[in-house]
Design an enzyme around this catalytic site. Sequence first.
Site, PDB file in Angstrom:
ATOM      1  N   LYS A 201       8.320 -10.700   7.491  1.00  0.00           N
ATOM      2  CA  LYS A 201       8.208  -9.236   7.540  1.00  0.00           C
ATOM      3  C   LYS A 201       9.099  -8.692   8.645  1.00  0.00           C
ATOM      4  O   LYS A 201       8.883  -8.958   9.827  1.00  0.00           O
ATOM      5  CB  LYS A 201       6.744  -8.846   7.781  1.00  0.00           C
ATOM      6  CG  LYS A 201       6.512  -7.347   7.684  1.00  0.00           C
ATOM      7  CD  LYS A 201       5.048  -7.045   7.506  1.00  0.00           C
ATOM      8  CE  LYS A 201       4.779  -5.568   7.448  1.00  0.00           C
ATOM      9  NZ  LYS A 201       3.344  -5.287   7.317  1.00  0.00           N
TER      10      LYS A 201
ATOM     11  N   CYS B 204       5.468  -6.617  14.852  1.00  0.00           N
ATOM     12  CA  CYS B 204       4.388  -5.712  15.249  1.00  0.00           C
ATOM     13  C   CYS B 204       4.741  -5.008  16.540  1.00  0.00           C
ATOM     14  O   CYS B 204       4.927  -5.653  17.575  1.00  0.00           O
ATOM     15  CB  CYS B 204       3.075  -6.464  15.430  1.00  0.00           C
ATOM     16  SG  CYS B 204       1.756  -5.357  15.954  1.00  0.00           S
TER      17      CYS B 204
ATOM     18  N   ASN C  85      -0.752   3.740  14.835  1.00  0.00           N
ATOM     19  CA  ASN C  85      -1.842   2.818  15.129  1.00  0.00           C
ATOM     20  C   ASN C  85      -1.425   1.808  16.164  1.00  0.00           C
ATOM     21  O   ASN C  85      -0.255   1.437  16.258  1.00  0.00           O
ATOM     22  CB  ASN C  85      -2.332   2.104  13.852  1.00  0.00           C
ATOM     23  CG  ASN C  85      -1.585   0.811  13.595  1.00  0.00           C
ATOM     24  OD1 ASN C  85      -1.890  -0.233  14.202  1.00  0.00           O
ATOM     25  ND2 ASN C  85      -0.592   0.857  12.721  1.00  0.00           N
TER      26      ASN C  85
END
Lengths: 260, 260, 308, 308
Positions: free
Chosen positions: C166, C132, C69
């Site tokens: 994260k 990300c 994605n």
Amino acid sequence: MHAPIRCWAEVRSLREAAQETWWLEVHAPAIAASAVPGQFLMAGFGLTQVGAPFLPRPFSVGWTDRATGTVGLLIREFGAGTRRLARLRDGDQLLLLGPLGRGFHIPAGRPTVCVGGGVGLAPFLFLASEARDSAAEVRLLYGERTADRVFDPVLIAELTGVEPIVYTEDGSIGRHGLVLDGIDVSDDPVLLGCGPTPMLNALEKFARERGSDLQVSVEEHMGCGIGTCQGCVVRGVDDSWLKSCTEGPVFGAGELAWPI
Amino acid sequence: MHAPIRCWAEVRSLREAAQETWWLEVHAPAIAASAVPGQFLMAGFGLTQVGAPFLPRPFSVGWTDRATGTVGLLIREFGAGTRRLARLRDGDQLLLLGPLGRGFHIPAGRPTVCVGGGVGLAPFLFLASEARDSAAEVRLLYGERTADRVFDPVLIAELTGVEPIVYTEDGSIGRHGLVLDGIDVSDDPVLLGCGPTPMLNALEKFARERGSDLQVSVEEHMGCGIGTCQGCVVRGVDDSWLKSCTEGPVFGAGELAWPI
Amino acid sequence: MADLTQTVLGVDWQSPVLLASGTCGYGEEYAELIPLDRIGGLVTKAVSLEPRMGNPPHRVAETPGGMINAIGLQNVGLSAFIRDKLPWLRENLSRARVLINVVGHTEKDFVEVVSGLDDQSGFLGYEINVSCPNVKDGTLFGADPETLAKLVAALRHETERPLVVKLTPNVPDIGLYARICEENGADGLSAINTFPGMLIDIDRRRPVIGNVSGGVSGPAILPMGVYLTWRARQATSLPIIGIGGIRSGSDALQYVLAGATLIQVGTALFVDPQVAIQVHQEIDDYCERNRVTLRQLVGALEIPGDPA
Amino acid sequence: MADLTQTVLGVDWQSPVLLASGTCGYGEEYAELIPLDRIGGLVTKAVSLEPRMGNPPHRVAETPGGMINAIGLQNVGLSAFIRDKLPWLRENLSRARVLINVVGHTEKDFVEVVSGLDDQSGFLGYEINVSCPNVKDGTLFGADPETLAKLVAALRHETERPLVVKLTPNVPDIGLYARICEENGADGLSAINTFPGMLIDIDRRRPVIGNVSGGVSGPAILPMGVYLTWRARQATSLPIIGIGGIRSGSDALQYVLAGATLIQVGTALFVDPQVAIQVHQEIDDYCERNRVTLRQLVGALEIPGDPA
Ligand SMILES: Cc1cc2nc3c(=O)[nH]c(=O)nc-3n(C[C@H](O)[C@H](O)[C@H](O)COP(=O)(O)OP(=O)(O)OC[C@H]3O[C@@H](n4cnc5c(N)ncnc54)[C@H](O)[C@@H]3O)c2cc1C
Ligand SMILES: Cc1cc2nc3c(=O)[nH]c(=O)nc-3n(C[C@H](O)[C@H](O)[C@H](O)COP(=O)(O)OP(=O)(O)OC[C@H]3O[C@@H](n4cnc5c(N)ncnc54)[C@H](O)[C@@H]3O)c2cc1C
Ligand SMILES: Cc1cc2nc3c(=O)[nH]c(=O)nc-3n(C[C@H](O)[C@H](O)[C@H](O)COP(=O)(O)O)c2cc1C
Ligand SMILES: Cc1cc2nc3c(=O)[nH]c(=O)nc-3n(C[C@H](O)[C@H](O)[C@H](O)COP(=O)(O)O)c2cc1C
Ligand code: FES
Ligand code: FES
């Protein structure tokens, strides 16, 4: 040993032969023609079919019929791969690589006692059926935990001509106890073992104590099945690693470091 | 709009309706009960079955029979996922999520011209069959490249009660040319389009030039199908991204930035 | 029913199962499909200071055993999040906990999002997304030790709420980054985010994904996630939220045994929205069958040959 | 038949398809199954100075969409390789090229293996393995820029044969390592080796793999490998050998379009030994259908919006 054959094989029949235990027959003439008892094959779904377990799985050649080119496999559901095999339908295709590895070596004239625990029965179905037309005496001891796991005795007799002596741990069918209890070494037979590791360890101790010849077929995770990946090693007696796919799966008890 | 339903649906039948094109009927009463034409569903194999394509795939609801709880899907083989669906057998289970998205909005009394290119036919089968018992006039234009791709016209008539006007690019069946050629706007119909992007772009130009109302159903890769992942966006007229799974898949032509 | 309760990040959890950031929106859509209050909670889609447009399509595609994605962190931005999204979470979830996933282009961005949210109610704490792979500067903060240290320290200064960082999987030693987070005041770690990947349409000779590359998630990355969780566990004593490829109780328990106290289910939700409930149930069944509590399983992996 | 020939590493190649290190042994076993002389060649199992025992079983297991292995570089060692393995390669392969995969614990180890092999015949050059995740020091050389630079320079000094460095995927920027290899005299790059991963048997609460962790390979890593090949391509002008998850011509062409001149097939061989021949054939079919030569496809990925 023949060079292994890679071939697509069509499923001829699949029948439930005990709880979560299946008898699969596929059409693979070249493998049927050259396999010897104790050898195995890798069975998978190839690379183009979507949604199969990825790696092929090793199975003992459980029976062959050279006339019809049939190979029989005994398959017990264990994880994702065997569960998928248990859902095959007639006409489906399997990608086979085999026959692979070293089989049992049976000295001419000696009686053999085959000791199969669970799916360890598979190579002995083949062995007994091969011996059917020879003078050799083959005794087949077969142990399972409970009655519902016992591979259909009618099918065993049909495939091999031999009537197995069945043991169950809970005595729910056949004799009560462990399969070892039934071994008679009075006529100096060759012992052949295939089954769970604890059973093989007990069998080795038994054979050592009685001075009996023993060959065992071992199970280890495999990558290639043909000796290139070094994935399938078991500990040898000199502390080296032996490749169970090419140096085994059948080893003389003296080749391995016990307990395995 | 109803909340989407997640359910396992049993395959009732699968028939080849043209080259690499299948008509699939599954038993999914809750979806059959609430779907409206233009809505879609996500069809997959769940997480526990081994060896399926991983993500579910979007398909237009192609037909429903509320009495029997049947949902019909038109499926054309494209990649791994649709090829797997084309190998389903009766009794197999599919995991469905639906009905999803916004369907066509048909103003009462207005005639509709449905323009379906290829599998873009699917939502119009449903739309025409729903309109069967109403007074509304539904004209169905259906284009394919060649004759062997044309969805069985007998099956279309059976499902919808409407006789489609078929166009093939090579004229091998039906009328020769593009499906657009057959649109008659003289009675101010609502145009509905579903099919390949070039067709939709041409249709939009056609409608704009004639001042006709147009709604189109678009196709974009999808993750969730329910508006959470932002995976399925198409460019809106104000340059924002519209989620085709919840704000579409049917859009008024005026909502989108053309050409799409 | 087995005992799956834990006290983590200063609060009690009824279930170790959360929904992963970016795969459950802001909760509302899944509330129609599954009883959210029966699981541990959810992590929102990333929230940035300003709204973000995100990347051009295609944004998602299937890969072998997973998906790729490149959404590009499309989100409504801080103000709209507080106005339009947070109220639903506040009003509709009572037992499920909410972590807000936070992103920024600069340290200042991160700080402003956290300070802008901090006096709101309806959520427990933050999951700081420094990992990300789908935006130009996405892993800037996660792969550079000094930048990460400064960022965590700055955010710690801003909030007393639980601060979970994260981590990116794309480093030679995740332990280093885990320790940096701990030393600079983080309360927990999430491991892992997606792996950078690329798919090419060989007929068009173009990338399938509009953003050229994207992040790979799903079962394909399960063994990597379990490994990195185990490595992070050995480097710190912070609680770890295990993420990556989970689609069953058995997958989740691999993370737990490797050292995760909580776990997140992401991509698998797209395949079956019920997976979160099922994962919880399967963990419960396992604990029941083995007569253990979940707490006893965390980090309980036995390494043969290790002194006990 | 399309034109798949290329000149790479100073020699002509009839096919871009090689068998990957560790998945084809020393060639002999596959020679019985496929006509090796119809493909580009093969890379041997790693050769170290001394024989290595390798890791305890289990050494391999299936993962979602792939497998994990921790063989531990078991190999016969330099002398036995020269005595027992090289002769077969020399005598039985005529058109297929051989690269020898080299490992060492220290720079000196690497150097001695290369110098020990260099005056032998029967192979083209070296693939330097600085990226094995299954031994303690396996990625030591691959993840530290300075150590890598020194190693490559030292090996360059030792040989005039083609020197290909096999990169680890586990770094934030593979381009950095690609440039280091180029600057220090490497002739080519292999991208990629396996990803560190772990599988846990939840019933025994132990790692499945005897070595605790292992390297993940197979289709699961395909999108990562394509991405890293593309990133390496942008950082250097060295020829790149694309590796990771290839099981079809279409997979291989993704690597080629991303910038690989050659590709290797590894794990897929275990599923179907014929895959190497099929990959070659499918590339051929694609080139034929599209009337292009393979050379025209290398790096021919079009990025929309890029100036041509
Ligand atoms: C030489 C040999 C002969 C065998 N013959 C038979 C037979 O005739 N009938 C039968 O039912 N089973 C037999 N087995 C065992 C059979 O291969 C395993 O049950 C099967 O691989 C399990 O696959 P799975 O996907 O169901 O299990 P999973 O646990 O999901 O498999 C995961 C991975 O572990 C490997 N694995 C797990 N258990 C075993 C095992 N016992 N042996 C080897 N690999 C394993 C699998 O191959 C796979 O790579 C034999 C194994 C060997 C090595
Ligand atoms: C709202 C909607 C309704 C649809 N209705 C129908 C229908 O009624 N009948 C029909 O045959 N097809 C329909 N499609 C297209 C269908 O979803 C694709 O053909 C299918 O997803 C392709 O999957 P694959 O695995 O065969 O192809 P692959 O190319 O292998 O798929 C790879 C990935 O790309 C995605 N993808 C590829 N093409 C499309 C596409 N055109 N649309 C969306 N995702 C795509 C897949 O979902 C998958 O994630 C519809 C698509 C949408 C969005
Ligand atoms: C469509 C999609 C969007 C995502 N968006 C975010 C995000 O906004 N912030 C974030 O930290 N992680 C995001 N992720 C990563 C997931 O939270 C998770 O770390 C990753 O997908 C691995 O878990 P999985 O394999 O269970 O999906 C996203 C993942 C997907 C698939
Ligand atoms: C069983 C096995 C053994 C391997 N041994 C080596 C090795 O000795 N040296 C090396 O550089 N790579 C080794 N590799 C890595 C492969 O060469 C390859 O880089 C990796 O598996 C990715 O490709 P694939 O997905 O096609 O398998 C091994 C891989 C496997 C599966
Ligand atoms: S399975 Fe590969 S060497 Fe035995
Ligand atoms: S598919 Fe997830 S938002 Fe539309």
